[in-house]
Design an enzyme around this catalytic site. Sequence first.
Site, PDB file in Angstrom:
ATOM      1  N   HIS A  59       2.823 -32.574 -56.000  1.00  0.00           N
ATOM      2  CA  HIS A  59       1.989 -33.761 -56.190  1.00  0.00           C
ATOM      3  C   HIS A  59       2.558 -34.924 -55.375  1.00  0.00           C
ATOM      4  O   HIS A  59       3.055 -35.897 -55.940  1.00  0.00           O
ATOM      5  CB  HIS A  59       1.929 -34.138 -57.662  1.00  0.00           C
ATOM      6  CG  HIS A  59       1.368 -33.081 -58.564  1.00  0.00           C
ATOM      7  ND1 HIS A  59       2.076 -31.952 -58.929  1.00  0.00           N
ATOM      8  CD2 HIS A  59       0.154 -32.966 -59.169  1.00  0.00           C
ATOM      9  CE1 HIS A  59       1.315 -31.203 -59.738  1.00  0.00           C
ATOM     10  NE2 HIS A  59       0.161 -31.799 -59.884  1.00  0.00           N
ATOM     11  N   GLU A 244      -7.309 -27.502 -58.991  1.00  0.00           N
ATOM     12  CA  GLU A 244      -5.999 -26.818 -59.068  1.00  0.00           C
ATOM     13  C   GLU A 244      -6.172 -25.346 -59.464  1.00  0.00           C
ATOM     14  O   GLU A 244      -5.307 -24.512 -59.173  1.00  0.00           O
ATOM     15  CB  GLU A 244      -5.089 -27.512 -60.101  1.00  0.00           C
ATOM     16  CG  GLU A 244      -4.536 -28.849 -59.646  1.00  0.00           C
ATOM     17  CD  GLU A 244      -3.645 -29.536 -60.690  1.00  0.00           C
ATOM     18  OE1 GLU A 244      -2.982 -30.507 -60.313  1.00  0.00           O
ATOM     19  OE2 GLU A 244      -3.611 -29.120 -61.871  1.00  0.00           O
TER      20      GLU A 244
HETATM   21  C1  DHB Z   1      -1.818 -34.860 -65.688  1.00  0.00           C
HETATM   22  C2  DHB Z   1      -2.198 -33.581 -65.297  1.00  0.00           C
HETATM   23  C3  DHB Z   1      -1.788 -33.077 -64.075  1.00  0.00           C
HETATM   24  O1  DHB Z   1      -2.145 -31.832 -63.599  1.00  0.00           O
HETATM   25  C4  DHB Z   1      -0.967 -33.830 -63.254  1.00  0.00           C
HETATM   26  O2  DHB Z   1      -0.532 -33.278 -62.107  1.00  0.00           O
HETATM   27  C5  DHB Z   1      -0.592 -35.117 -63.620  1.00  0.00           C
HETATM   28  C6  DHB Z   1      -1.017 -35.633 -64.859  1.00  0.00           C
HETATM   29  C7  DHB Z   1      -2.239 -35.424 -67.020  1.00  0.00           C
HETATM   30  O3  DHB Z   1      -3.095 -34.856 -67.723  1.00  0.00           O
HETATM   31  O4  DHB Z   1      -1.696 -36.460 -67.424  1.00  0.00           O
HETATM   32 FE    FE Z   2      -1.423 -31.495 -61.439  1.00  0.00          FE
END
Ligand code: DHB
Ligand code: FE
Length: 297
Positions: A59, A244
């Site tokens: 990320h 994803e």
């Molecule tokens: C959240 C979910 C994710 O897949 C991510 O990479 C960052 C945050 C979340 O739900 O807060």
């Molecule tokens: Fe994520």
Amino acid sequence: MARITASVFTSHVPAIGAAMDLGKTHEPYWQPLFKGYEFSKQWMKDNRPDVIFLVYNDHATAFSLDMIPTFAIGTAAQYQPADEGFGPRPVPRVIGHPELASHIAHSVIQQDFDLTIVNKMEVDHGLTVPLSLMCGEQDPVHGAWPCPVIPFAVNVVQYPVPSGQRCFQLGQAIRRAVESYDEDLNVHIWGTGGMSHQLQGARAGLINREWDNAWLDQLIADPAACAKTPHIDYVREAGSEGVELVMWLIARGAMSDIAQATSNNVASSASGVSVKHRFYHVPASNTAVGHLILEDA
Ligand code: DHB
Ligand code: FE
């Protein structure tokens, strides 16, 4: 030879990692989520692999807009958990498997998939949260994950992202690569990320239980059809970050029933996997958590 015997699928919400690191797993909000992984932690102990091939997404932690590999394989000896803004998670470093990873890189590139080879990188919640969920809490200094891990990062953050179909075919190539490695190794392949969630914009907070569960049904029973789901369906039905889920198709494509269907020239891959565990839970932060454990039938 090395064999892929099982696949594991799970969401990777960072707040789950924080709940574990801060001792909040017994709070009423989190209890039902962690209950869904009790079976999985025992299954990991009973079916400990020699290597985990862990498909996940970075990320903007190891990579940024400076450089966006579509598919990147980690060939390093070890990987440190990254600082994602609140300090690195207090979890053990991840030990790699450079020999098997290099072999897979060689084989998969020869099968016409152009991978980026990464000899040095840090790993974020996309990789460490699934490990924590499946292996439980570990002492960051004296503890260790149960086995070496090969990180395989897929770009699902910045368009253009790979199609489900491409991911499904890549999984098949990874299976062939693993099976051409001489040493007897029991390999598990994990597909992580998803399920429905959207973290920004007008539809932030979107969850779609019905679509998620129908998608899980199809991933198990008719993955070749599931692989044809276009990006726009993920975005419309499961939110912008729901895409994803294409990473799960890499792990599903690496299961033995797909290889058998392909070698018998069967267009649709009738399901030949055994579902050991299935779990779905909302809420966990902004994301619907889905989880499967599949073994060769
Ligand atoms: C959240 C979910 C994710 O897949 C991510 O990479 C960052 C945050 C979340 O739900 O807060
Ligand atoms: Fe994520």
